[in-house]
Design an enzyme around this catalytic site. Sequence first.
Site, mmCIF file in Angstrom:
data_model
loop_
_atom_site.group_PDB
_atom_site.id
_atom_site.type_symbol
_atom_site.label_atom_id
_atom_site.label_comp_id
_atom_site.label_asym_id
_atom_site.label_seq_id
_atom_site.Cartn_x
_atom_site.Cartn_y
_atom_site.Cartn_z
ATOM 1 N N HIS A 115 -10.073 6.567 -22.571
ATOM 2 C CA HIS A 115 -10.214 6.887 -23.997
ATOM 3 C C HIS A 115 -11.635 7.360 -24.324
ATOM 4 O O HIS A 115 -11.819 8.158 -25.235
ATOM 5 C CB HIS A 115 -9.861 5.654 -24.848
ATOM 6 C CG HIS A 115 -8.392 5.373 -24.876
ATOM 7 N ND1 HIS A 115 -7.637 5.431 -26.019
ATOM 8 C CD2 HIS A 115 -7.530 5.064 -23.881
ATOM 9 C CE1 HIS A 115 -6.368 5.156 -25.728
ATOM 10 N NE2 HIS A 115 -6.286 4.914 -24.438
ATOM 11 N N ASP A 125 -10.521 6.643 -32.507
ATOM 12 C CA ASP A 125 -9.367 6.604 -31.612
ATOM 13 C C ASP A 125 -8.142 6.171 -32.428
ATOM 14 O O ASP A 125 -8.207 5.199 -33.203
ATOM 15 C CB ASP A 125 -9.629 5.596 -30.489
ATOM 16 C CG ASP A 125 -8.579 5.691 -29.389
ATOM 17 O OD1 ASP A 125 -8.965 6.026 -28.259
ATOM 18 O OD2 ASP A 125 -7.388 5.427 -29.663
#
Length: 461
Positions: free
Chosen positions: A23, A118
């Site tokens: 990520h 995110d």
Amino acid sequence: MADNHKIKKSPHVLLIPYPSQGHINPIIQFGKRLISKGVKTTLITTIYTLNSTPSHNTTTTSIEIKAISDGFDKGGYTSADSAESYLKSFKETGSKSLGDLIKTLQSEGNIINAIVYDSLLIWALDVAKEFGIDCGSFFTQSCAVNTIYYHVHKGLISLPPGSTVSVPGLPQFECWETPSFLHNYEPNGAWSKTVFGQFENIDQARWVFTNSFYKLEEQVITWMRKMWNLKVIGPTLPSMHLDKRLKDDKYYGFNLFKANHNECMAWLSDKPKGSVVYVSFGSMIKLGPEQMEELAWGLSDCGVNFLWVVRGKEGKLAKDFLDMKRIPEKGLVVAWCRQLDVLAHESVGCFVTHCGFSSTLEAVSLGVPVVGMPRVSDQSTNAKYLDEIWGVGVRVKADENGIVRRETLTSCIKKIMEEERGVVARKNASQWKELAKLAVGEGGSSDRDIDEFVYELRHNC
Ligand code: UDP
């Protein structure tokens, strides 16, 4: 709302990844592209991630890094009792800590024009709203997977699903090809709630970013564009692996683990072109002892050269196996490598991958054919795409106990390394590589979407 004159000069964006390697990499790369277009960016990670990452592993010098607390400053995710307690703590402590950081940055005279978080951290949107800051949700999964989760969130796919699943803009899925949060549905699972919950407040996000590229997922991207102000900005590999416009951008530059880089490169350079099978299951998956043994036998039965990343104490098991089989020269086992440099090396002929989406995009963008060996999460769906839709590899099937047997693995590796299927996969992969380069190159579809975002930031429209 921030002052327009200042925005036109140099907008400032905060980027908040979920703190795992798969990520962090995409969001950092997005940050580098923004910087190259005159946007100031600050990466916000957790205190634990920053403190536990060796400073020589963080070479993203162009991006300022700040930290917030997830409530586990000493041990991070693995020190939490459960995924549920980690995610709860990250939401509660992280929201407060992010708010404090924004106040500090503002008191130092910073004008923050946008927060890109995110998509797993939906609470960041609520914090941004408190400060009147625009925000964008950044998805690190494929658009296909995002769309499946969206349909679950809307109640349009029942859980557990039936034997097949149909979604607009996507091929039909057998149940086992859907993400494991569907086909192994756990009603109270913390991660399933999180991935389906990514859409809870998405309509308040001004932008939705995805790490994909238009040609790769044309139909579903067209569908998503009707729903949101979508910016498709991938693949987020360092520029020197694609368009080569950012000369200093050779590595991701924020490595949670130390790579055995020189050892890998020296070993690969000694091997014939296309002869090596690279094997990695990403940063999180741990294979049990039975699967490790099957994998080791499968690799050695193929008779190929292999470079195998094994994290943690299982690395010793793998090395002992090579000694036991008396084939140390055939295989190299390392704890971590610079995956992009390995994939880009001419000795590598095939990638045995768990099909995490970063690894998936990296294989496609570097033109490396794959053997997909998905384990959990979105990996089974990515594996279907790699095999059936993008035509760059094959998938292994696990037996009824979830174990991939050595014969299955050997036959799939041989298909790619020795048979016509491999020739076709390599040809398709190299075509995707060219399309990936075009997407991020000047005027390409992803480059245009980033430009549009920057324009919207500068003009506050
Ligand atoms: N990676 C790496 N070295 C390794 C193994 C993985 O640099 O030895 C990187 C890989 O390039 C990718 C990330 O770690 O960018 C893994 O992300 P992915 O989504 O594939 O898997 P995850 O770790 O999230 O399961």
